[in-house]
Design a protein around this motif. Structure first.
Motif, PDB file in Angstrom:
ATOM      1  N   GLU B  38       0.744  -1.439  -0.055  1.00 55.49           N
ATOM      2  CA  GLU B  38       0.031  -0.188   0.137  1.00 55.49           C
ATOM      3  C   GLU B  38       0.827   1.101  -0.034  1.00 55.49           C
ATOM      4  OE1 GLU B  38      -1.841  -2.012   2.758  1.00 55.49           O
ATOM      5  OE2 GLU B  38       0.074  -2.276   3.703  1.00 55.49           O
ATOM      6  N   PRO B  39       1.542   1.611  -1.067  1.00 56.93           N
ATOM      7  CA  PRO B  39       2.497   2.760  -1.036  1.00 56.93           C
ATOM      8  C   PRO B  39       1.533   4.043  -1.085  1.00 56.93           C
ATOM      9  CG  PRO B  39       2.383   1.763  -3.290  1.00 56.93           C
ATOM     10  CD  PRO B  39       1.419   0.828  -2.461  1.00 56.93           C
ATOM     11  N   VAL B 122       5.548  -9.327 -10.616  1.00 60.28           N
ATOM     12  CA  VAL B 122       5.090  -9.266  -9.162  1.00 60.28           C
ATOM     13  C   VAL B 122       4.606  -7.830  -8.838  1.00 60.28           C
ATOM     14  CG1 VAL B 122       6.901 -10.857  -8.012  1.00 60.28           C
ATOM     15  CG2 VAL B 122       7.693  -8.580  -8.433  1.00 60.28           C
ATOM     16  N   GLY B 123       4.900  -6.871  -9.910  1.00 60.74           N
ATOM     17  CA  GLY B 123       4.279  -5.650  -9.738  1.00 60.74           C
ATOM     18  C   GLY B 123       5.112  -4.572 -10.469  1.00 60.74           C
ATOM     19  N   ARG B 139       4.467  -0.955  -6.841  1.00 56.51           N
ATOM     20  CA  ARG B 139       3.067  -1.346  -6.614  1.00 56.51           C
ATOM     21  C   ARG B 139       2.978  -2.905  -6.771  1.00 56.51           C
ATOM     22  NH1 ARG B 139      -0.614   0.500  -9.729  1.00 56.51           N
ATOM     23  NH2 ARG B 139       0.663   1.658 -11.500  1.00 56.51           N
ATOM     24  N   LEU B 140       2.635  -3.502  -5.751  1.00 53.32           N
ATOM     25  CA  LEU B 140       2.682  -5.106  -5.898  1.00 53.32           C
ATOM     26  C   LEU B 140       1.393  -5.398  -6.622  1.00 53.32           C
ATOM     27  CD1 LEU B 140       4.040  -7.355  -4.442  1.00 53.32           C
ATOM     28  CD2 LEU B 140       2.193  -7.589  -2.751  1.00 53.32           C
ATOM     29  N   LEU B 150       9.926  -7.436  -5.206  1.00 53.89           N
ATOM     30  CA  LEU B 150       9.624  -6.046  -5.634  1.00 53.89           C
ATOM     31  C   LEU B 150      10.262  -4.882  -4.692  1.00 53.89           C
ATOM     32  CD1 LEU B 150       7.989  -4.218  -7.685  1.00 53.89           C
ATOM     33  CD2 LEU B 150       5.936  -4.431  -6.162  1.00 53.89           C
ATOM     34  N   ILE B 151      10.436  -5.000  -3.580  1.00 52.45           N
ATOM     35  CA  ILE B 151      11.034  -3.985  -2.573  1.00 52.45           C
ATOM     36  C   ILE B 151      12.562  -4.011  -2.977  1.00 52.45           C
ATOM     37  CG2 ILE B 151      11.693  -3.778  -0.202  1.00 52.45           C
ATOM     38  CD1 ILE B 151       9.204  -5.235   0.718  1.00 52.45           C
ATOM     39  N   LYS B 152      13.091  -5.044  -3.202  1.00 53.61           N
ATOM     40  CA  LYS B 152      14.673  -5.257  -3.819  1.00 53.61           C
ATOM     41  C   LYS B 152      14.706  -4.202  -5.034  1.00 53.61           C
ATOM     42  CE  LYS B 152      16.264  -9.314  -2.480  1.00 53.61           C
ATOM     43  NZ  LYS B 152      16.471 -10.929  -2.797  1.00 53.61           N
TER      44      LYS B 152
END
Lengths: 103, 283
Positions: B38-39, B122-123, B139-140, B150-152
């Protein structure tokens, strides 16, 4: 009872009536993919049919791929379930009847 | 420098701290929103989107003509993302890409070289510019359960010469660790309530485990009790900032505005916070 999370499987030879008990603890306690692993176990045991309470989506996909038929029977003893199966009283579970976890 | 804003409990004010901090003058900032489920940084600083990039992760593709159903792939897979079957007439595999963590173990152990890399989206990562602040978020994909890849991908945008501020997801699990690791300093945002304290303790233990210096921001500081500040004192964790409980802050937030712009009286709080963080990092 859900197929993947069953504690034990009772394997029945429908010709001889012989039974054996198979521990499904490894799938029961799996973090994920319990149904998939249980389907592999069933396939390795040479099962052609499965009688279970509920069937999740991944177990269903895996069992279908392995060509194993699934029938639903809620409650009762194993003996009663086998009897109902023989009498064609069980409905088949071609599709999952419960949702996956965390979905 | 990489500064990560994290918290145990959700809704304590990570984004408030991150989005206000990057608007302090005299520093080049890059804001990376790693709360990819939830960015919300882009809701407060509305950047012009520059690029949108799809992020994929590797999952197995099995060549059915080569597979013998030997079961080695299924045996090594800890996530049951690949199942192997051997019936009297054939051997084969089926895959569950949504369960795959992309380790590649199945590919390594397959004696028939039947497994190759496919991909699962993944997003998306989006980059943008707001004034001179560089912004990135992930955004996932809806339905995707795995956020660390995705964070990576968002963290690849960390840039030298900038103060990189990472807005982390709440909690203390894998996504948070992925966001926090590699940081020079972590700010834990909490609130002075029993719930806030409970989750702060979990977050402190997590940050200690990965050995990064940290400080605490207490939001809505004049509600609740003194347990959080007592805990920080006892543990030797500096309290960098206390944000008062002020209805005006909530009103500004609800309109998608930033405190530092709409409530200039709070500007100093955040410039002091930045100053204190820099001092802590130097020590």
């Amino acid at each position: 009872m859900r197929f993947g999370r069953a504690k034990f499987f009772i394997v029945v030879d429908m010709e001889t009536g012989e039974t054996k008990t198979v521990d499904n603890g490894i799938s029961m306690n799996a973090l994920q993919g319990a149904g998939i692993q249980a389907a592999e176990t069933a396939s390795k045991l040479g099962a052609e049919c499965i009688i279970t309470g509920n069937l999740g989506p991944k177990a269903s996909k895996a069992l279908n791929a392995a060509g194993i038929k699934t029938f639903q029977c809620n409650g009762g003893t194993v003996e009663e379930a086998i009897q109902k199966f023989k009498n064609n009283e069980l409905s088949s579970l071609d599709m999952p009847n419960v949702e996956g976890h965390w979905q | 420098m990489i500064l990560t804003i994290a918290s145990g409990k959700g809704g304590t004010g990570k984004t408030t701290v991150a989005t206000n901090l990057v608007q302090i003058d005299g520093q080049r900032f890059k804001l990376l929103d790693c709360d990819v489920e939830e960015p919300n940084c882009f809701l407060f600083l509305k950047p012009d989107i520059q690029e949108t990039i799809k992020i994929n992760m590797p999952v197995p593709d099995v060549d059915e003509t080569k597979c013998t159903g030997c079961g080695k792939c299924s045996e090594i897979c800890q996530f049951k993302a690949i199942a192997s079957f051997k019936t009297p007439d054939r051997g084969f595999c089926i895959t569950f890409p949504e369960l795959c963590h992309g380790c590649g173990g199945c590919m390594l152990v397959c004696p028939e070289d039947a497994v190759t890399w496919g991909k699962r989206e993944v997003g998306v990562v989006e980059t943008g510019l707001f004034d001179d602040i560089k912004m990135v978020h992930g955004r996932l994909r809806i339905g995707e359960a795995m956020s660390p890849p995705l964070i990576k991908a968002v963290k690849k945008y960390v840039e030298d010469g900038y103060m990189n501020i990472i807005d982390a997801p709440p909690g203390t699990s894998c996504p948070v660790i992925e966001a926090v690791k590699g940081s020079d300093y972590v700010v834990l945002v909490t609130e002075p309530t029993p719930f806030g304290l409970n989750d702060l303790i979990l977050a402190v233990e997590m940050v200690r485990e990965i050995n990064i210096p940290m400080g605490v921001v207490i939001n809505r500081a004049d509600i609740g009790n003194k347990m959080v500040s007592d805990y920080c004192m006892e543990q030797g964790i500096p309290i960098l900032l206390e944000i008062p409980y002020d209805r005006k802050i909530a009103e500004v937030y609800s309109r998608g505005e930033c405190m530092i712009k709409s409530l200039p009286e709070y500007h100093k709080l955040f410039s002091d916070l930045l100053f204190k963080i820099k001092k802590e990092v130097q020590v």
